[in-house]
Design a protein around this motif. Structure first.
Motif, mmCIF file in Angstrom:
data_model
loop_
_atom_site.group_PDB
_atom_site.id
_atom_site.type_symbol
_atom_site.label_atom_id
_atom_site.label_comp_id
_atom_site.label_asym_id
_atom_site.label_seq_id
_atom_site.Cartn_x
_atom_site.Cartn_y
_atom_site.Cartn_z
ATOM 1 N N CYS A 233 23.885 -0.516 36.220
ATOM 2 C CA CYS A 233 23.273 0.081 35.030
ATOM 3 C C CYS A 233 24.301 0.442 33.956
ATOM 4 C CB CYS A 233 22.464 1.322 35.427
ATOM 5 S SG CYS A 233 20.989 0.946 36.404
ATOM 6 N N GLN A 234 25.581 0.557 34.305
ATOM 7 C CA GLN A 234 26.595 0.839 33.289
ATOM 8 C C GLN A 234 27.508 -0.379 33.043
ATOM 9 O OE1 GLN A 234 28.964 4.204 34.579
ATOM 10 N NE2 GLN A 234 30.473 2.874 35.531
ATOM 11 N N PHE A 235 27.065 -1.546 33.490
ATOM 12 C CA PHE A 235 27.804 -2.796 33.306
ATOM 13 C C PHE A 235 27.670 -3.274 31.861
ATOM 14 C CE2 PHE A 235 27.274 -7.595 33.988
ATOM 15 C CZ PHE A 235 28.592 -7.857 33.636
ATOM 16 N N GLU A 236 28.814 -3.485 31.183
ATOM 17 C CA GLU A 236 28.838 -3.938 29.793
ATOM 18 C C GLU A 236 29.365 -5.382 29.728
ATOM 19 O OE1 GLU A 236 30.970 -1.223 27.290
ATOM 20 O OE2 GLU A 236 30.236 0.534 28.385
ATOM 21 N N PRO A 237 28.912 -6.182 28.756
ATOM 22 C CA PRO A 237 29.314 -7.588 28.675
ATOM 23 C C PRO A 237 30.818 -7.806 28.602
ATOM 24 C CG PRO A 237 27.450 -7.170 27.238
ATOM 25 C CD PRO A 237 27.905 -5.832 27.746
ATOM 26 N N ASP A 238 31.537 -6.954 27.877
ATOM 27 C CA ASP A 238 32.968 -7.178 27.703
ATOM 28 C C ASP A 238 33.798 -6.773 28.915
ATOM 29 O OD1 ASP A 238 32.698 -4.477 27.530
ATOM 30 O OD2 ASP A 238 33.587 -4.246 25.535
ATOM 31 N N MET A 239 33.120 -6.347 29.999
ATOM 32 C CA MET A 239 33.846 -6.029 31.225
ATOM 33 C C MET A 239 34.161 -7.270 32.047
ATOM 34 S SD MET A 239 31.888 -2.586 32.570
ATOM 35 C CE MET A 239 31.988 -1.026 31.710
ATOM 36 N N ASN A 245 37.276 -14.373 37.371
ATOM 37 C CA ASN A 245 36.064 -14.065 38.155
ATOM 38 C C ASN A 245 36.019 -12.586 38.536
ATOM 39 O OD1 ASN A 245 35.903 -16.926 38.093
ATOM 40 N ND2 ASN A 245 34.717 -16.921 39.995
ATOM 41 N N GLU A 246 36.297 -11.711 37.568
ATOM 42 C CA GLU A 246 36.336 -10.272 37.815
ATOM 43 C C GLU A 246 35.489 -9.513 36.801
ATOM 44 O OE1 GLU A 246 40.901 -9.921 39.633
ATOM 45 O OE2 GLU A 246 40.397 -9.065 37.669
ATOM 46 N N ILE A 247 34.968 -8.372 37.257
ATOM 47 C CA ILE A 247 34.294 -7.409 36.383
ATOM 48 C C ILE A 247 35.090 -6.113 36.503
ATOM 49 C CG2 ILE A 247 32.169 -6.140 35.917
ATOM 50 C CD1 ILE A 247 30.652 -8.422 37.316
ATOM 51 N N VAL A 248 35.629 -5.647 35.388
ATOM 52 C CA VAL A 248 36.559 -4.516 35.412
ATOM 53 C C VAL A 248 35.995 -3.352 34.595
ATOM 54 C CG1 VAL A 248 38.885 -3.725 34.871
ATOM 55 C CG2 VAL A 248 38.514 -6.105 35.578
ATOM 56 N N GLY A 249 35.984 -2.151 35.227
ATOM 57 C CA GLY A 249 35.662 -0.953 34.453
ATOM 58 C C GLY A 249 34.338 -0.289 34.739
#
Length: 364
Positions: A233-239, A245-249
């Protein structure tokens, strides 16, 4: 001359008044104790020392008041007077609140926000014992407080852990002889084991996504990355870092999950890209709060024709699939799940009987 008491006329050399009998020149007793040295009062068979600790004026009545202390049990008046003249001020033993105040402003600040919140809640439950001296608290008092305020396992565990931290300080300073928290009995842990989605259910979820169900895309994102609902729910596109292949933040709760990137497989990249494109420029990819997402999540599972498992079953599916379906090394699974200890990761792996049979069939 006149009597010093009744003022009647009496002969000049009289020692006593013939009217009232008062002695005219009484011998003055010698004062042997100065001001501020206290006094002694006999109570039963023992003497009590009384001394002044503070003198203060009363503004309204314009009088001088004294604040006094008492200590009894002296065998003789001499002993009581000697103590009153030079009393030994007793240092009060620290209370449970004293140690909470110190610990909460120092060591607790090194913990995660969620842990700090849990311990603040636990402290509120310990309020009935807050003013008790550490050397006066008993095991039964601790147990009764926990039984009354925390009938379930995890809240009781937080209270016990907090007490252990406070007792560690008290024992080090000599205010307690031992850590009494270790003797606290916790309620039984009644925790139902979460189930992962089966391989057949995963196929159904992919089919539902291919038919355009965006919420199922969010479910697949959690399943194939181990992402938690709050993180989603707090996932943003620029992460997203596409080249790695990572999602950071967007990690939550523990320091480990906050610092470790969420990794995603190549097969999920198109799903991830589609979720971002259909977010229509919103700050967050999902575009709804956690509780609204939960409602949409359960409705989506029903549309896909799979079991109505809770959102955290997605994370359990991640660990189980890696361990049983792909024989991934335990250390790598721990890394994907972003757990500090592998013992935590083990709770997310759920082999069934078929997995056990397949395992023994590998024996030679």
């Amino acid at each position: 001359m006149k009597c010093r008491k009744c003022h009647a006329e009496i002969p000049d050399d009289s020692k006593f008044c013939c009217q009232c009998g008062a002695e005219q020149n009484p011998a003055r007793s010698r004062r042997t104790r100065g001001n501020g040295q206290g006094c002694a009062i006999k109570r039963g068979r023992t003497w009590t020392a009384v001394w002044t600790t503070e003198i203060y004026p009363d503004g309204e009545e314009k009088k001088i008041h004294q604040k006094r202390k008492w200590k009894g049990g002296f065998a003789t008046k001499r002993e009581a007077l000697a103590y009153a003249a030079a009393p030994v001020e007793e240092v009060e033993s620290p209370t449970l609140r004293n140690y909470w105040t110190g610990w909460s402003k120092s060591d607790m600040l090194d913990l995660s926000k969620s842990k700090q919140t849990a311990f603040n809640i636990a402290w509120n439950k310990l309020e009935p014992l807050a003013g008790k001296r550490m050397d006066a608290i008993t095991i039964n008092m601790l147990q009764d407080c926990i039984d009354d305020k925390a009938p379930t396992y995890y809240p009781a565990k937080d209270m016990k852990t907090l007490l252990s931290h406070l007792y560690t300080r008290a024992v080090a300073e000599g205010s307690a002889r031992t850590n009494l928290a270790q003797f606290i009995r916790l309620p039984p842990l009644d925790e139902k084991e979460l189930q992962p989605f089966t391989e057949i259910e995963l196929h159904k979820l992919w089919d539902a996504y291919e038919k355009g169900d965006r919420i199922i895309g969010c479910v697949l994102l959690m399943i194939y990355t181990g992402m938690m609902p709050g993180e989603l729910c707090q996932f943003e596109p620029d992460m997203v870092q596409w080249d790695k292949n990572e999602i950071v933040g967007c990690g939550l709760k523990t320091k480990k999950r906050k610092e470790t990137p969420i990794v995603f497989p190549d097969l999920l990249a198109p799903v991830l890209q589609n979720l971002i494109e259909t977010s229509n420029g919103r700050k967050y990819v999902v575009g709804m709060n956690r509780w609204t997402f939960y409602e949409e999540y359960h409705a989506a599972l029903q549309r896909a024709g799979v079991r109505d498992l809770p959102p955290y079953s997605c994370r359990h599916t991640t660990a189980t699939a890696l361990a049983l379906g792909n024989n991934v090394a335990p250390s790598v699974i721990q890394k994907v799940m972003r757990h500090t200890k592998f013992s935590t990761t083990q709770r997310y792996i759920h082999p069934d009987t078929a997995d056990a049979v397949a395992a023994v069939n590998t024996l030679k």
